[in-house]
Design an enzyme around this catalytic site. Structure first.
Site, PDB file in Angstrom:
ATOM      1  N   ASP A  60      45.124  -0.540 -18.795  1.00 20.58           N
ATOM      2  CA  ASP A  60      46.482  -0.738 -18.810  1.00 20.58           C
ATOM      3  C   ASP A  60      45.243   0.509 -19.501  1.00 20.58           C
ATOM      4  O   ASP A  60      43.882   0.944 -20.203  1.00 20.58           O
ATOM      5  CB  ASP A  60      46.935  -1.349 -20.254  1.00 20.58           C
ATOM      6  CG  ASP A  60      47.792  -0.562 -20.966  1.00 20.58           C
ATOM      7  OD1 ASP A  60      49.020   0.105 -20.324  1.00 20.58           O
ATOM      8  OD2 ASP A  60      47.860  -0.317 -22.233  1.00 20.58           O
ATOM      9  N   ASP A  87      47.595   3.527 -21.606  1.00 22.25           N
ATOM     10  CA  ASP A  87      47.607   4.135 -22.889  1.00 22.25           C
ATOM     11  C   ASP A  87      47.676   2.822 -23.794  1.00 22.25           C
ATOM     12  O   ASP A  87      47.961   1.856 -23.952  1.00 22.25           O
ATOM     13  CB  ASP A  87      49.359   4.581 -23.135  1.00 22.25           C
ATOM     14  CG  ASP A  87      49.445   6.187 -22.443  1.00 22.25           C
ATOM     15  OD1 ASP A  87      48.499   6.882 -22.576  1.00 22.25           O
ATOM     16  OD2 ASP A  87      50.523   5.454 -20.981  1.00 22.25           O
ATOM     17  N   SER A  95      48.906  -0.032 -15.562  1.00 19.53           N
ATOM     18  CA  SER A  95      50.024   1.179 -15.870  1.00 19.53           C
ATOM     19  C   SER A  95      51.772   0.569 -15.713  1.00 19.53           C
ATOM     20  O   SER A  95      51.699   1.007 -14.967  1.00 19.53           O
ATOM     21  CB  SER A  95      49.787   2.451 -16.508  1.00 19.53           C
ATOM     22  OG  SER A  95      50.067   3.059 -17.581  1.00 19.53           O
ATOM     23  N   LYS A 126      52.546  -6.312 -14.825  1.00 19.72           N
ATOM     24  CA  LYS A 126      51.220  -6.039 -13.835  1.00 19.72           C
ATOM     25  C   LYS A 126      50.505  -7.210 -13.430  1.00 19.72           C
ATOM     26  O   LYS A 126      50.009  -7.294 -12.487  1.00 19.72           O
ATOM     27  CB  LYS A 126      50.280  -5.306 -15.413  1.00 19.72           C
ATOM     28  CG  LYS A 126      50.817  -4.350 -15.487  1.00 19.72           C
ATOM     29  CD  LYS A 126      50.376  -3.849 -16.899  1.00 19.72           C
ATOM     30  CE  LYS A 126      50.898  -2.714 -17.469  1.00 19.72           C
ATOM     31  NZ  LYS A 126      50.139  -1.793 -18.491  1.00 19.72           N
ATOM     32  N   ASP A 131      47.403  -4.022 -24.654  1.00 23.26           N
ATOM     33  CA  ASP A 131      47.292  -3.951 -25.482  1.00 23.26           C
ATOM     34  C   ASP A 131      49.425  -3.852 -26.220  1.00 23.26           C
ATOM     35  O   ASP A 131      49.674  -3.632 -27.474  1.00 23.26           O
ATOM     36  CB  ASP A 131      47.506  -2.351 -26.190  1.00 23.26           C
ATOM     37  CG  ASP A 131      48.391  -1.012 -25.680  1.00 23.26           C
ATOM     38  OD1 ASP A 131      48.470  -0.702 -24.516  1.00 23.26           O
ATOM     39  OD2 ASP A 131      48.832  -0.546 -26.663  1.00 23.26           O
ATOM     40  N   ASN A 134      54.674  -5.365 -21.943  1.00 18.78           N
ATOM     41  CA  ASN A 134      53.706  -5.210 -20.448  1.00 18.78           C
ATOM     42  C   ASN A 134      52.364  -5.474 -20.004  1.00 18.78           C
ATOM     43  O   ASN A 134      52.737  -5.185 -18.421  1.00 18.78           O
ATOM     44  CB  ASN A 134      54.114  -3.649 -20.070  1.00 18.78           C
ATOM     45  CG  ASN A 134      53.269  -2.574 -20.349  1.00 18.78           C
ATOM     46  OD1 ASN A 134      52.677  -2.737 -21.683  1.00 18.78           O
ATOM     47  ND2 ASN A 134      53.815  -1.000 -20.033  1.00 18.78           N
TER      48      ASN A 134
END
Length: 262
Positions: free
Chosen positions: A8, A10, A43, A189, A212, A215
């Site tokens: 991921d 962000d 992402s 994802k 984190d 998602n």
């Protein structure tokens, strides 16, 4: 044996300033190439935004964008899974029903409402390379992937539970501590990773994933080994095999270096 590493962005790969240790990554990527290990950027963000993060090696990377709805190799989109007309109409109705700032993500770009003001547009431009301000969402001519609500952190758990209860036919996940991603039920994802698994002939057990947020849960469970950052949401930590440091300390890149050296 590791054959694919997915991360991921962000809160996982990128620091709070939206940077990362490019020198360390390029050293790692050289080793990955020598061993034919695929590197996947996974992402909820817009594809056009993600490709700008890796200008030196973009053509050699895989991208899973929009929470799995778009898959690309370098600058070539190879798979798209947009909302059905029915699901889009339901989500459109939710943008009218709830008084939350919303972003609609599609193949041609992302859309926000003029009524939310120029400061919101400026903030969203950090995450969307292609961003259009519109007067309403009712007449968009695009293939829509998802709708995202910006929600205060203290409101998010209750709103997420409410949306899931009201619309079990749709998919709702926490994109961050202050956002809810709404899309096709089951879209995440892991769907993108499953597509790459079949396309590249890589078993999920040969994959490593980092995340984190809510998602990322599907991806963390799908991969053979998974890691969540120390600042991750509880759902991501529960899904991961191991907790590592924060993105501000380049924890993911340091963990990848250790994995490559083992």
């Amino acid at each position: 044996m590791i054959k694919l590493i997915a991360t991921d962005m962000d809160g996982t790969w990128l620091t709070d300033e939206k940077t990362y240790d490019e020198e360390l990554f390029l050293r790692e990527f050289k080793i990955m190439q020598e061993r034919d290990i695929k590197f996947v950027v996974a992402s909820g963000n817009q594809y056009e935004n993600l490709v700008t993060r890796f200008p030196q090696v973009v053509d050699q990377l895989y991208f899973i964008a929009e929470n799995g709805a778009l898959v690309a190799k370098g600058k070539q989109v190879i798979h798209v899974d947009n909302l059905s007309t029915t699901d889009w109409q339901t989500l459109l109705g939710l943008t009218h029903e709830y008084d939350e700032k919303a972003t609609v993500s599609g193949l041609l770009g992302a859309y926000i409402l003029a009524k939310d003001g120029p400061e919101y547009a400026k903030e969203l431009a950090k995450y969307y390379e292609k961003l259009t301000v519109v007067s309403d969402f009712d007449h968009l001519e695009d293939k829509i992937f998802k709708v995202t609500f910006d929600v205060a952190a203290n409101k998010l758990p209750d709103m997420l539970a409410e949306l899931k209860q009201k619309h079990p036919e749709l998919g709702f996940v926490a994109g961050s501590a202050e956002s809810i991603d709404m899309s096709t039920k089951g879209m995440n994802k892991a769907v993108g990773l499953e597509y790459l698994s079949k396309k590249l002939g890589i078993n999920p057990k040969e994959m490593v994933a980092f995340g984190d947020s809510g998602n990322d849960v599907g991806m963390l469970k799908y991969a053979g080994r998974s890691f969540a950052t120390s600042t991750a949401l509880p759902s991501a930590k529960q899904a991961a095999d191991q907790i590592i440091g924060s993105s501000n300390d380049s924890a993911v890149q340091k963990e990848i270096w250790k994995l490559l050296k083992d």
